[in-house]
Design a protein around this motif. Structure first.
Motif, PDB file in Angstrom:
ATOM      1  N   UNK A 130       0.847  -1.181  -0.094  1.00  0.00           N
ATOM      2  CA  UNK A 130      -0.006   0.081   0.207  1.00  0.00           C
ATOM      3  C   UNK A 130       0.776   1.321   0.042  1.00  0.00           C
ATOM      4  N   UNK A 131       1.856   1.056   0.943  1.00  0.00           N
ATOM      5  CA  UNK A 131       2.901   2.331   0.814  1.00  0.00           C
ATOM      6  C   UNK A 131       3.492   2.562  -0.575  1.00  0.00           C
ATOM      7  N   UNK A 132       3.811   1.401  -1.333  1.00  0.00           N
ATOM      8  CA  UNK A 132       4.255   1.630  -2.516  1.00  0.00           C
ATOM      9  C   UNK A 132       3.478   2.054  -3.613  1.00  0.00           C
ATOM     10  N   UNK A 133       2.302   1.897  -3.470  1.00  0.00           N
ATOM     11  CA  UNK A 133       0.878   2.436  -4.280  1.00  0.00           C
ATOM     12  C   UNK A 133       1.138   3.859  -3.986  1.00  0.00           C
ATOM     13  N   UNK A 134       0.911   4.171  -2.783  1.00  0.00           N
ATOM     14  CA  UNK A 134       0.954   5.478  -2.521  1.00  0.00           C
ATOM     15  C   UNK A 134       1.929   6.611  -2.885  1.00  0.00           C
ATOM     16  N   UNK A 135       3.092   5.821  -3.002  1.00  0.00           N
ATOM     17  CA  UNK A 135       4.267   6.669  -3.438  1.00  0.00           C
ATOM     18  C   UNK A 135       3.985   6.935  -4.925  1.00  0.00           C
ATOM     19  N   UNK A 136       3.610   5.976  -5.597  1.00  0.00           N
ATOM     20  CA  UNK A 136       3.480   5.968  -7.025  1.00  0.00           C
ATOM     21  C   UNK A 136       2.380   7.073  -7.468  1.00  0.00           C
ATOM     22  N   UNK A 137       1.250   6.828  -6.629  1.00  0.00           N
ATOM     23  CA  UNK A 137       0.420   8.305  -6.853  1.00  0.00           C
ATOM     24  C   UNK A 137       0.593   9.658  -6.481  1.00  0.00           C
ATOM     25  N   UNK A 138       2.004   9.681  -5.662  1.00  0.00           N
ATOM     26  CA  UNK A 138       2.615  11.031  -5.486  1.00  0.00           C
ATOM     27  C   UNK A 138       3.424  11.188  -6.609  1.00  0.00           C
ATOM     28  N   UNK A 139       4.010  10.179  -7.180  1.00  0.00           N
ATOM     29  CA  UNK A 139       4.969  10.523  -8.169  1.00  0.00           C
ATOM     30  C   UNK A 139       4.256  10.877  -9.319  1.00  0.00           C
ATOM     31  N   UNK A 140       2.857  10.173  -9.768  1.00  0.00           N
ATOM     32  CA  UNK A 140       2.303  10.724 -10.821  1.00  0.00           C
ATOM     33  C   UNK A 140       1.305  12.113 -10.458  1.00  0.00           C
ATOM     34  N   UNK A 141       1.643  12.662  -9.232  1.00  0.00           N
ATOM     35  CA  UNK A 141       0.668  13.851  -9.170  1.00  0.00           C
ATOM     36  C   UNK A 141      -0.881  13.544  -8.800  1.00  0.00           C
ATOM     37  N   UNK A 142      -1.155  12.528  -8.348  1.00  0.00           N
ATOM     38  CA  UNK A 142      -2.387  12.212  -7.846  1.00  0.00           C
ATOM     39  C   UNK A 142      -2.714  12.647  -6.573  1.00  0.00           C
ATOM     40  N   UNK A 143      -1.648  12.706  -5.747  1.00  0.00           N
ATOM     41  CA  UNK A 143      -1.641  12.889  -4.443  1.00  0.00           C
ATOM     42  C   UNK A 143      -0.492  13.744  -4.032  1.00  0.00           C
ATOM     43  N   UNK A 144      -0.542  15.091  -3.251  1.00  0.00           N
ATOM     44  CA  UNK A 144       0.418  15.764  -2.935  1.00  0.00           C
ATOM     45  C   UNK A 144       1.231  15.064  -1.821  1.00  0.00           C
ATOM     46  N   UNK A 145       2.577  15.335  -1.890  1.00  0.00           N
ATOM     47  CA  UNK A 145       3.272  14.654  -0.739  1.00  0.00           C
ATOM     48  C   UNK A 145       4.948  14.798  -1.019  1.00  0.00           C
ATOM     49  N   UNK A 146       5.602  14.403  -0.088  1.00  0.00           N
ATOM     50  CA  UNK A 146       7.217  14.717  -0.155  1.00  0.00           C
ATOM     51  C   UNK A 146       7.807  13.624  -0.182  1.00  0.00           C
TER      52      UNK A 146
END
Length: 352
Positions: A233-249
């Motif tokens: 789940x953390x990996x998918x979340x990182x992917x969503x951040x990288x693709x600009x779906x979720x904001x994050x650092x």
């Protein structure tokens, strides 16, 4: 987070199926829209566990105002298959009524025909209504992750060549050890999504920048553990951040360094005859041509009653069956290789 249900009437009176759908509204219209589903093969549950922990992270992101693009999550995409228990065994891969694979026979349409998928649904069987509504939801997104698993397997994925190498970010974020480049020649869910995008304008596109449709194989059927599910789940979340779906650092995703093999380079190792399987090699092991992979006990205790199965070429063992009884020509392993297999392969996916 909005939670709704799609109700699918059964094909006999008194039965209906309920499909929970979780939706997050993004605050940026230009951000990619994402669709994630799990357990289309209802007995493949690592994806359902992943979705559980991903939804927790997305709920927190929503509270933080970090959801940029619309996100839809379907944690258990096949309530029909989930109910198919036969003599104590969940039969989630094939529909017992029609004998078809739940991940085959999706409509191959242009994106322009998306709304027609849910027109006059009463004309179709329950299974086809389920498939049409899942595909309709997925075609409203730019990024589609269909979460599956193999029998015994490394972490790997089927990715259409139209999305590679851009999709290496997902492969790296999920610590995949192999990627199988598919040819888009089947009616599986991820290929039906890609087909609609490829033929959006009538003229086939060979590259689809900004989009992704992928079958993720989350190891094996028994790899359903909280620590693995959280990690995935953390990996998918990182992917969503990288693709600009979720904001994050989150830190940048490293380039993918695993095996990349076209389907023609996958050796499907099959049993020459029926019998008990004695495996000599495990998933994750590299083998050389001629290495002993398995012994099939065709006639135990008799002269010539043990047959050896050897590697046809060098490669990495990506999958292995969990059963220890083979039928003639049944699958034993998948080996990813640098060179094409000499075996004839039909277009499409590797298995029925």
């Amino acid at each position: 987070m909005d939670i709704s249900e799609i109700i699918i009437a059964g094909d006999t009176s008194g039965i209906e199926w309920r499909l929970p759908v979780f939706r997050f509204k993004g605050r940026t219209a230009a951000a990619p829209k994402t669709y994630v589903q799990a357990a289309l093969h209802a007995n493949e549950l690592p994806g359902t566990a992943l979705a559980h922990f991903l939804l927790q992270r997305l709920q927190q992101a929503e509270k933080d105002g970090a959801i940029l693009g619309d996100i839809t999550v379907v944690p258990q995409a096949n309530p029909i298959g989930t109910a198919q228990s036969h003599f104590g065994e969940l039969q989630g891969r094939f529909d017992l009524g029609s004998r078809t694979n739940f991940n085959r026979d999706f409509p191959l349409i242009s994106l322009a025909d998306r709304d027609g998928l849910i027109d006059d649904l009463d004309r179709y069987s329950a299974t086809d209504r389920l498939k049409r509504q899942l595909l309709h939801m997925a075609l409203g997104a730019d990024l589609m992750l269909d979460l599956h698993c193999d029998d015994e397997a490394l972490q790997y994925a089927y990715i259409d060549e139209a999305f590679w190498p851009e999709a290496g970010d997902l492969a790296s974020a999920l610590d995949m050890e192999a990627v199988f480049l598919s040819d888009g020649e089947s009616s599986a869910f991820e290929e039906a999504v890609a087909y609609a995008w490829k033929y959006e304008t009538g003229q086939k596109k060979t590259r689809l920048p900004g989009r992704l449709s992928v079958t993720v194989e989350l190891r094996g059927t028994r790899d359903v553990y909280p620590e693995l599910a959280r990690k995935d789940a953390d990996g998918v979340f990182r992917f969503l951040i990288a693709r600009g779906v979720v904001a994050g650092d989150e830190e940048a995703i490293a380039p993918f360094s695993g095996i990349v093999a076209p389907l023609d380079n996958i050796e499907m190792i099959r049993a020459p005859e029926a019998g008990a399987i004695l495996f000599h090699r495990d998933i994750g092991e590299s083998v050389k041509a001629g290495d002993l992979l398995a012994t099939i006990l065709t006639r135990p205790g008799q002269m010539g009653g043990a047959l050896e199965v050897r590697a046809p070429q060098d490669g990495l063992i990506v999958t292995r069956v969990s059963t220890r009884l083979a039928r003639r020509r049944s699958d034993l392993m998948k080996i990813a290789c640098a060179a094409p297999s000499s075996a004839v392969r039909k277009p499409g996916l590797l298995e029925a």
